[in-house]
Motif scaffolding. Structure first.
Motif, PDB file in Angstrom:
ATOM      1  N   THR A 162       0.804  -1.236   0.000  1.00 22.44           N
ATOM      2  CA  THR A 162       0.000   0.000   0.000  1.00 22.44           C
ATOM      3  C   THR A 162       0.831   1.277   0.000  1.00 22.44           C
ATOM      4  O   THR A 162       2.026   1.278   0.315  1.00 22.44           O
ATOM      5  N   THR A 163       0.153   2.386  -0.349  1.00 23.37           N
ATOM      6  CA  THR A 163       0.788   3.700  -0.489  1.00 23.37           C
ATOM      7  C   THR A 163       1.540   4.095   0.781  1.00 23.37           C
ATOM      8  O   THR A 163       2.696   4.529   0.713  1.00 23.37           O
ATOM      9  N   THR A 164       0.888   3.949   1.928  1.00 21.70           N
ATOM     10  CA  THR A 164       1.517   4.353   3.186  1.00 21.70           C
ATOM     11  C   THR A 164       2.790   3.542   3.443  1.00 21.70           C
ATOM     12  O   THR A 164       3.810   4.087   3.864  1.00 21.70           O
TER      13      THR A 164
ATOM     14  N   ASN B 123      -6.613   0.823  -5.665  1.00 18.04           N
ATOM     15  CA  ASN B 123      -6.790   2.046  -4.875  1.00 18.04           C
ATOM     16  C   ASN B 123      -8.031   2.814  -5.338  1.00 18.04           C
ATOM     17  O   ASN B 123      -8.752   3.375  -4.516  1.00 18.04           O
TER      18      ASN B 123
ATOM     19  N   CYS C 178      -7.181   6.686  -4.122  1.00 16.04           N
ATOM     20  CA  CYS C 178      -8.315   6.211  -3.311  1.00 16.04           C
ATOM     21  C   CYS C 178      -9.417   7.266  -3.264  1.00 16.04           C
ATOM     22  O   CYS C 178     -10.605   6.935  -3.368  1.00 16.04           O
TER      23      CYS C 178
ATOM     24  N   GLU D  19      -8.222  19.096  -0.312  1.00 19.43           N
ATOM     25  CA  GLU D  19      -6.888  18.703  -0.794  1.00 19.43           C
ATOM     26  C   GLU D  19      -5.840  19.692  -0.306  1.00 19.43           C
ATOM     27  O   GLU D  19      -6.171  20.794   0.152  1.00 19.43           O
TER      28      GLU D  19
ATOM     29  N   ASP E 172      -2.387  10.673   5.593  1.00 20.99           N
ATOM     30  CA  ASP E 172      -1.802  11.735   6.435  1.00 20.99           C
ATOM     31  C   ASP E 172      -2.546  11.749   7.783  1.00 20.99           C
ATOM     32  O   ASP E 172      -3.565  11.078   7.953  1.00 20.99           O
TER      33      ASP E 172
ATOM     34  N   SER F 253     -10.644   5.617   5.374  1.00 20.08           N
ATOM     35  CA  SER F 253     -10.237   4.435   4.614  1.00 20.08           C
ATOM     36  C   SER F 253      -8.752   4.502   4.263  1.00 20.08           C
ATOM     37  O   SER F 253      -8.264   3.730   3.445  1.00 20.08           O
TER      38      SER F 253
ATOM     39  N   ASN G 189     -13.439  -0.020   5.113  1.00 16.64           N
ATOM     40  CA  ASN G 189     -13.784  -1.063   4.140  1.00 16.64           C
ATOM     41  C   ASN G 189     -13.330  -2.440   4.603  1.00 16.64           C
ATOM     42  O   ASN G 189     -13.873  -3.450   4.188  1.00 16.64           O
TER      43      ASN G 189
HETATM   44  N1  NAD Z   1      -8.800   1.226   2.340  1.00 21.03           N
HETATM   45  C1  NAD Z   1      -8.052   0.513   1.523  1.00 21.03           C
HETATM   46  O1  NAD Z   1      -8.335  -0.646   1.243  1.00 21.03           O
HETATM   47  C2  NAD Z   1      -6.858   1.140   0.893  1.00 21.03           C
HETATM   48  C3  NAD Z   1      -6.405   0.708  -0.365  1.00 21.03           C
HETATM   49  C4  NAD Z   1      -5.295   1.328  -0.926  1.00 21.03           C
HETATM   50  C5  NAD Z   1      -4.652   2.349  -0.230  1.00 21.03           C
HETATM   51  N2  NAD Z   1      -5.098   2.726   1.019  1.00 21.03           N
HETATM   52  C6  NAD Z   1      -4.481   3.790   1.802  1.00 21.03           C
HETATM   53  O2  NAD Z   1      -5.190   5.002   1.507  1.00 21.03           O
HETATM   54  C7  NAD Z   1      -4.335   6.142   1.688  1.00 21.03           C
HETATM   55  C8  NAD Z   1      -4.322   6.973   0.404  1.00 21.03           C
HETATM   56  O3  NAD Z   1      -3.743   6.207  -0.645  1.00 21.03           O
HETATM   57  P1  NAD Z   1      -3.662   6.777  -2.160  1.00 21.03           P
HETATM   58  O4  NAD Z   1      -3.095   5.672  -2.969  1.00 21.03           O
HETATM   59  O5  NAD Z   1      -4.932   7.415  -2.546  1.00 21.03           O
HETATM   60  O6  NAD Z   1      -2.553   7.925  -1.942  1.00 21.03           O
HETATM   61  P2  NAD Z   1      -2.255   9.175  -2.891  1.00 21.03           P
HETATM   62  O7  NAD Z   1      -0.887   9.622  -2.532  1.00 21.03           O
HETATM   63  O8  NAD Z   1      -2.584   8.841  -4.306  1.00 21.03           O
HETATM   64  O9  NAD Z   1      -3.326  10.270  -2.395  1.00 21.03           O
HETATM   65  C9  NAD Z   1      -3.321  10.878  -1.148  1.00 21.03           C
HETATM   66  C10 NAD Z   1      -3.862  12.290  -1.360  1.00 21.03           C
HETATM   67  O10 NAD Z   1      -4.102  12.892  -0.089  1.00 21.03           O
HETATM   68  C11 NAD Z   1      -3.715  14.250  -0.198  1.00 21.03           C
HETATM   69  N3  NAD Z   1      -3.464  14.804   1.147  1.00 21.03           N
HETATM   70  C12 NAD Z   1      -2.368  14.645   1.943  1.00 21.03           C
HETATM   71  N4  NAD Z   1      -2.518  15.363   3.076  1.00 21.03           N
HETATM   72  C13 NAD Z   1      -3.734  15.976   2.995  1.00 21.03           C
HETATM   73  C14 NAD Z   1      -4.443  16.861   3.841  1.00 21.03           C
HETATM   74  N5  NAD Z   1      -3.915  17.296   5.002  1.00 21.03           N
HETATM   75  N6  NAD Z   1      -5.662  17.269   3.444  1.00 21.03           N
HETATM   76  C15 NAD Z   1      -6.195  16.887   2.269  1.00 21.03           C
HETATM   77  N7  NAD Z   1      -5.561  16.063   1.412  1.00 21.03           N
HETATM   78  C16 NAD Z   1      -4.341  15.608   1.767  1.00 21.03           C
HETATM   79  C17 NAD Z   1      -2.487  14.229  -1.082  1.00 21.03           C
HETATM   80  O11 NAD Z   1      -2.225  15.505  -1.646  1.00 21.03           O
HETATM   81  C18 NAD Z   1      -2.868  13.201  -2.110  1.00 21.03           C
HETATM   82  O12 NAD Z   1      -3.507  13.770  -3.237  1.00 21.03           O
HETATM   83  C19 NAD Z   1      -2.987   5.552   2.080  1.00 21.03           C
HETATM   84  O13 NAD Z   1      -2.893   5.494   3.482  1.00 21.03           O
HETATM   85  C20 NAD Z   1      -3.040   4.124   1.511  1.00 21.03           C
HETATM   86  O14 NAD Z   1      -2.135   3.267   2.145  1.00 21.03           O
HETATM   87  C21 NAD Z   1      -6.201   2.152   1.577  1.00 21.03           C
END
Ligand code: NAD
Length: 413
Positions: A150-152, A184, A217, A236, A271, A292, A339
């Motif tokens: 995952t991204t994190t 995602n 996501c 954002e 974040d 999520s 989820n």
């Molecule tokens: N629930 C799930 O099953 C699932 C699946 C995949 C990823 N994830 C997790 O979801 C999270 C997001 O993943 P992603 O792939 O979309 O990442 P991403 O880097 O594509 O998107 C994250 C977005 O959040 C924005 N952001 C950061 N800080 C912010 C703030 N203070 N206010 C508003 N926006 C802010 C960023 O600018 C970026 O556009 C991660 O923690 C990832 O690990 C969860």
């Protein structure tokens, strides 16, 4: 090695769940068919830390069929399904996980799984790799490589690599097209709303839905909320993503503004402190809060608690926070990924692609890991194409092929 699970008697229901998802995972079925015969992982050991539900279980079994000895733990205290864990034990895997484990138990489980002394690891969020680089450093030299779901987790890996401290090659499975474009976006998009709807049983149409983060996501969450009839608002911090959201037809505003009008809030940023004290203070009575993103830090729960006179569970996976002024806010799934903690995670057809990426990444490490540099690597591009072709075929979708003239034209200087 003795597994640690809730109750082996739950196994029949776990087997049913695994058998059901197999119907929708043709890429993994093709992988199983081929590699259960050639057994490329024979004699190799693998530790998997992933959300322990049916799709993950199917992948873990495929690694076992391909010859590996597999130990598995959950990647989140609330996403483990105890019946699935029991089914895996019956099938001969080492399993260390139960739903609702404490932080100490969570660490113990990862530690125990590592006792098999893995050659390969698959991580989701970075806790396994963190454990290897802190409390289990003696195992580092035996690790050929791993991959991150995952991204994190990829953020954490890159931070470790930038400090020169990542001790083996890790493939950022998350960053493969066949992962993030589908998992995602469409996976999180659908499963997050499934989790919210099955938990709350409220109508989404006509509600002001505030989505924090317009990454992969967030785009999925917003797209599906619109499909359900919500008025979607995006928050954002990235100006480019904000413009993208505007041109996709959404309202964009700071959380300070959105907090006043939202009915349902969903954080998807990776974040921390996205929704915090100043936002709770202005929210409407009855607002629903869900996350999520990977960790439970996006909604600042300690601050919510400090504003509250009471906190109580009012329905499975819903906690009511009664504020000093009488307003009530509802938090889903303890602020953990809704989820998975309050649902079954992504649809099987989606995880078919993600786990195809995981399997072929592990195979790549098996063949080339020893020559790969320490650090974060992308999955080779041709594997994306290979997985996409298997998937398209299984979907009965045919596409065109470049003619020799077109190929020559496209490569002209
Ligand atoms: N629930 C799930 O099953 C699932 C699946 C995949 C990823 N994830 C997790 O979801 C999270 C997001 O993943 P992603 O792939 O979309 O990442 P991403 O880097 O594509 O998107 C994250 C977005 O959040 C924005 N952001 C950061 N800080 C912010 C703030 N203070 N206010 C508003 N926006 C802010 C960023 O600018 C970026 O556009 C991660 O923690 C990832 O690990 C969860």
């Amino acid at each position: 090695m003795e597994s640690m699970i809730r109750d082996i008697k739950l196994a029949p229901s776990g087997h049913d769940k695994i058998n059901w998802v197999k119907n929708f995972m043709p890429v993994m079925a093709a992988v199983d068919k081929e590699f259960s015969v050639s057994k490329p992982f024979a004699g190799k050991k693998m530790v998997i830390t992933l959300h322990l539900e049916a799709k993950t279980a199917y992948m873990a079994e495929i690694f076992q069929h391909a010859g590996a000895e597999v130990a598995i733990t959950g990647s989140n205290p609330l996403s483990t399904q105890d019946d699935v864990a029991a089914a895996l034990v019956e099938d001969g895997l080492h399993v260390f996980a139960w739903h609702g484990c404490t932080p100490e138990e969570y660490d113990t489980f990862i530690n125990k799984a590592l006792d098999i002394h893995p050659d390969f690891v698959i991580d989701d969020g970075g806790d396994l790799v963190h454990m290897l680089h802190t409390k289990r450093r003696e195992l580092l030299s035996g690790i050929v490589g791993g991959s991150e779901e995952t991204t994190t987790g990829v953020h954490r890996l890159r931070a470790l690599a930038n400090e020169g401290k990542l001790e083996f090659p890790m493939i950022a499975a998350n960053d493969a097209y066949c992962k993030y474009l589908f998992d995602n976006r469409y996976g999180t998009g659908q499963s997050t709303w499934d989790g919210i709807m099955r938990t709350t049983n409220v109508v989404i149409a006509g509600k002001n839905v505030v989505i924090a983060g317009y990454g992969w996501c967030g785009k999925g969450g917003a797209m599906r909320a619109r499909g359900l009839g919500a008025n979607v608002i995006i928050t954002e911090v990235d100006p480019i993503k904000a413009i993208e959201a505007v041109f996709d037809g959404f309202r964009v505003m700071p959380m300070d503004e959105a907090a006043k009008i939202g009915d349902i809030f969903l954080t998807l940023t990776g974040d921390k402190d996205i929704i915090r004290k100043q936002h709770f203070e202005v929210m409407k009575n009855g607002a629903i809060l869900a996350n999520s993103g990977h960790f439970d830090v996006e909604i600042n729960i300690p601050e919510l608690e400090s504003l509250s006179v009471s906190r109580r569970t009012v329905r499975k996976n819903i906690e009511e926070f009664k504020l000093h002024d009488g307003r009530k806010l509802y938090l889903l799934a303890e602020g953990r990924l809704v989820n998975l903690a309050a649902g079954d995670g992504h649809p099987a057809e989606i995880m078919d692609l993600s786990f195809g990426v995981q399997f072929f990444s592990a195979l790549h490490l098996l063949k080339h890991g020893k020559e790969m540099e320490k650090g974060v690597h992308l999955m080779p591009e041709e594997i994306n194409t290979k997985i996409a072709k298997i998937k398209l075929k299984s979907m009965g979708v045919a596409i065109d092929t470049l003619t020799p003239e077109q190929r020559a034209y496209l490569s002209m200087a």
